[in-house]
Structures are given as C-alpha cells and as structure tokens.
Design a protein around this motif. Sequence first.
Motif, PDB file in Angstrom:
ATOM      1  N   GLU A 167       7.724  14.954 -38.937  1.00  0.00           N
ATOM      2  CA  GLU A 167       8.252  15.829 -39.966  1.00  0.00           C
ATOM      3  C   GLU A 167       8.994  17.037 -39.392  1.00  0.00           C
ATOM      4  N   GLU A 168       8.580  17.523 -38.233  1.00  0.00           N
ATOM      5  CA  GLU A 168       9.173  18.729 -37.669  1.00  0.00           C
ATOM      6  C   GLU A 168      10.259  18.438 -36.632  1.00  0.00           C
ATOM      7  N   SER A 169      10.650  17.169 -36.512  1.00  0.00           N
ATOM      8  CA  SER A 169      11.690  16.805 -35.553  1.00  0.00           C
ATOM      9  C   SER A 169      13.070  17.184 -36.101  1.00  0.00           C
ATOM     10  N   ILE A 170      13.927  17.749 -35.240  1.00  0.00           N
ATOM     11  CA  ILE A 170      15.274  18.163 -35.615  1.00  0.00           C
ATOM     12  C   ILE A 170      16.270  17.502 -34.678  1.00  0.00           C
ATOM     13  N   HIS A 171      17.332  16.962 -35.233  1.00  0.00           N
ATOM     14  CA  HIS A 171      18.371  16.325 -34.432  1.00  0.00           C
ATOM     15  C   HIS A 171      19.011  17.351 -33.499  1.00  0.00           C
ATOM     16  N   ARG A 172      19.385  16.925 -32.298  1.00  0.00           N
ATOM     17  CA  ARG A 172      19.936  17.858 -31.313  1.00  0.00           C
ATOM     18  C   ARG A 172      21.215  18.528 -31.809  1.00  0.00           C
ATOM     19  N   ARG A 173      22.001  17.820 -32.612  1.00  0.00           N
ATOM     20  CA  ARG A 173      23.216  18.450 -33.134  1.00  0.00           C
ATOM     21  C   ARG A 173      22.890  19.466 -34.227  1.00  0.00           C
ATOM     22  N   ASP A 174      21.812  19.230 -34.951  1.00  0.00           N
ATOM     23  CA  ASP A 174      21.364  20.250 -35.896  1.00  0.00           C
ATOM     24  C   ASP A 174      20.844  21.477 -35.155  1.00  0.00           C
ATOM     25  N   VAL A 175      20.192  21.245 -34.009  1.00  0.00           N
ATOM     26  CA  VAL A 175      19.761  22.377 -33.180  1.00  0.00           C
ATOM     27  C   VAL A 175      20.972  23.192 -32.747  1.00  0.00           C
ATOM     28  N   ALA A 176      22.031  22.500 -32.324  1.00  0.00           N
ATOM     29  CA  ALA A 176      23.250  23.202 -31.910  1.00  0.00           C
ATOM     30  C   ALA A 176      23.857  23.970 -33.083  1.00  0.00           C
ATOM     31  N   ALA A 177      23.815  23.388 -34.294  1.00  0.00           N
ATOM     32  CA  ALA A 177      24.320  24.083 -35.476  1.00  0.00           C
ATOM     33  C   ALA A 177      23.507  25.344 -35.749  1.00  0.00           C
ATOM     34  N   LEU A 178      22.184  25.252 -35.607  1.00  0.00           N
ATOM     35  CA  LEU A 178      21.320  26.406 -35.832  1.00  0.00           C
ATOM     36  C   LEU A 178      21.580  27.500 -34.801  1.00  0.00           C
ATOM     37  N   VAL A 179      21.903  27.109 -33.569  1.00  0.00           N
ATOM     38  CA  VAL A 179      22.247  28.100 -32.536  1.00  0.00           C
ATOM     39  C   VAL A 179      23.526  28.847 -32.925  1.00  0.00           C
ATOM     40  N   GLU A 180      24.523  28.108 -33.441  1.00  0.00           N
ATOM     41  CA  GLU A 180      25.757  28.761 -33.894  1.00  0.00           C
ATOM     42  C   GLU A 180      25.455  29.784 -34.983  1.00  0.00           C
ATOM     43  N   LEU A 181      24.607  29.408 -35.930  1.00  0.00           N
ATOM     44  CA  LEU A 181      24.281  30.303 -37.038  1.00  0.00           C
ATOM     45  C   LEU A 181      23.446  31.492 -36.565  1.00  0.00           C
ATOM     46  N   ALA A 182      22.501  31.231 -35.657  1.00  0.00           N
ATOM     47  CA  ALA A 182      21.677  32.321 -35.126  1.00  0.00           C
ATOM     48  C   ALA A 182      22.540  33.329 -34.374  1.00  0.00           C
TER      49      ALA A 182
ATOM     50  N   SER B  85      17.283  20.986 -41.184  1.00  0.00           N
ATOM     51  CA  SER B  85      17.192  19.626 -41.704  1.00  0.00           C
ATOM     52  C   SER B  85      16.315  18.781 -40.780  1.00  0.00           C
ATOM     53  N   ARG B  86      15.498  17.929 -41.371  1.00  0.00           N
ATOM     54  CA  ARG B  86      14.650  17.040 -40.570  1.00  0.00           C
ATOM     55  C   ARG B  86      15.481  15.913 -39.971  1.00  0.00           C
ATOM     56  N   HIS B  87      15.110  15.470 -38.767  1.00  0.00           N
ATOM     57  CA  HIS B  87      15.770  14.337 -38.119  1.00  0.00           C
ATOM     58  C   HIS B  87      15.559  13.097 -38.988  1.00  0.00           C
ATOM     59  N   ALA B  88      16.659  12.528 -39.470  1.00  0.00           N
ATOM     60  CA  ALA B  88      16.564  11.457 -40.463  1.00  0.00           C
ATOM     61  C   ALA B  88      15.850  10.208 -39.953  1.00  0.00           C
TER      62      ALA B  88
ATOM     63  N   THR C 242      26.271  13.765 -41.762  1.00  0.00           N
ATOM     64  CA  THR C 242      25.540  13.462 -40.535  1.00  0.00           C
ATOM     65  C   THR C 242      25.215  14.775 -39.842  1.00  0.00           C
ATOM     66  N   ALA C 243      24.364  14.708 -38.816  1.00  0.00           N
ATOM     67  CA  ALA C 243      24.070  15.908 -38.026  1.00  0.00           C
ATOM     68  C   ALA C 243      25.336  16.424 -37.347  1.00  0.00           C
ATOM     69  N   GLY C 244      26.217  15.517 -36.935  1.00  0.00           N
ATOM     70  CA  GLY C 244      27.491  15.936 -36.359  1.00  0.00           C
ATOM     71  C   GLY C 244      28.340  16.701 -37.370  1.00  0.00           C
ATOM     72  N   GLY C 245      28.280  16.290 -38.638  1.00  0.00           N
ATOM     73  CA  GLY C 245      28.986  17.012 -39.684  1.00  0.00           C
ATOM     74  C   GLY C 245      28.415  18.398 -39.897  1.00  0.00           C
ATOM     75  N   ASN C 246      27.098  18.531 -39.798  1.00  0.00           N
ATOM     76  CA  ASN C 246      26.467  19.853 -39.904  1.00  0.00           C
ATOM     77  C   ASN C 246      26.947  20.778 -38.793  1.00  0.00           C
ATOM     78  N   LEU C 247      27.013  20.243 -37.572  1.00  0.00           N
ATOM     79  CA  LEU C 247      27.464  21.044 -36.434  1.00  0.00           C
ATOM     80  C   LEU C 247      28.927  21.451 -36.598  1.00  0.00           C
TER      81      LEU C 247
END
Length: 245
Positions: A58-73, A50-53, A178-183
């Motif tokens: 355009e390619e910016s990602i919220h830090r909590r979304d980064v953490a969510a992606l790490v969990e999934l990876a 998800s893009r940082h709202a 929110t990005a926190g909800g994604n995480l």
Amino acid sequence: MGDLLINLLASVIAGAAVWLAQFAIRRRRLERERAFFGLTAGATSLLVASRHASSPREESIHRRDVAALVELATIVRECGARADLVGGGQPVHELGRVAEFCVGGPGANPRAGTHLRAVLHGLSYTVYEWPAHGDGAKLAFSVGGQEYVHTPETGYAVLARFWGPADGRPVLYLGGLTAGGNLATARYLANHHRELFRRFGADRPFCLVLRIREPAAYGTDLTEIVADVSDVAFTAPPAPEGLQE
C-alpha cells in the motif's frame, strides 16, 4: 584624487542600484510564485502521493512519482514553506486548510478520486482492457466530450488548480495516465508556473490537458498544453435524457 573618489563613489552607487533592482525583481518573482501556489513563508503544504499501481504494498510509490514529488517539494522549499508527504488514502486536512499538491489519477490515488467527485465533475478516468486480440490495458480520461488515450507515442495528463467551497488555499492536481505523465506534469509546472501566473493569475481556477510526445524516446522533454478545458472540467456533464427529471 578627487576625480578618482567621484568615480569610485559613482561605481558604488551604480552597483548598489543594480543589486537593489535585482533584489526587487527576485522578491517580486517569489511573491508571485507564492501567490500562484498559495504558499507562504513557514507554512505547511501537503504532497499527496499516488500508490504504485502494480505493487501489492500500500505504501509503495513508483520511482517516477518519487521524482515528481521531489520537483514539487523543491517548489515548496523555494517558496520558504514546508512539505508534508502523505498517501492518497490517508486522512488529510479539509480543502483550503493548507496548499495541496495531489499527484496521480483516481485509480491509484483515492484523494484524487474525491477531488473529481467533489470539484472536477467534468473529468473522468477510464481503465479497461483492450479487445481480446490486444495486449495490456487502455488508459484514458475524458473531459468536455473528448477522450484522451495513452499510447506508446503519446501520453496525456491533467494539470488543474482549484479551491474548495470555503476558498482558503488551492489544490494543484497533477493527474497523469501513468507515473511518467505525473512526472511530466510536475516538471511542466516547475518550468512554466510564471507563464501560468500571467495567464490565470493567483485566483482563477484552471484545468489544462497536457500532451507528452514520444515519452519513450524523450522522456518529459516534449510536454505541451493541448487543450484548456477550464470551462467544462468543473461542470458535471448533462445526464442522459432517460435519467433527466
């Protein structure tokens, strides 16, 4: 000496039996995990970010979304598969070609918007301003006639699994307000996928509403299922009477 050898042999046999039993359990858990996520050893999966709202990039990602992606990876790696990261607006494979993890709501992730239009017909997100005396924007989604509104004390997110019309590999959708909800959703999935497998197996679509209580104080610790909306999330709500043919 004979008794010693017998005891030693018995210990070796017992140890081997325990090791084999533990190996079989780990193998069974791994196979169930792979089946739940639609992953296979060496296969490629897709992480749709998800893009940082609030960022103009355009390619910016919220830090909590980064953490969510790490969990999934981490999940993908545990299953012996590979993860490719793409933005929500980038061209990607059609549904079913590879297992997909789509993070974020349609406001910041166009891929999520496509999933809502094509599959999750009964789910809709709303972002609108508070009344003039208020401050900020109201974040909410609706499903099954129920609206779930983000507040400082309570956050909400959607966790869904579904397939495209040609089946194939599943999509895991993690749609927080929110990005926190994604995480919180990613961590819930990482911690509870075995329970979800027992509940839904490897081939049943589902859509769950998660509640995150007191996120400012406890982060993602108090995340729980508040509703199973699988029966309505994949069905378009009836049109208003004036629009019905």
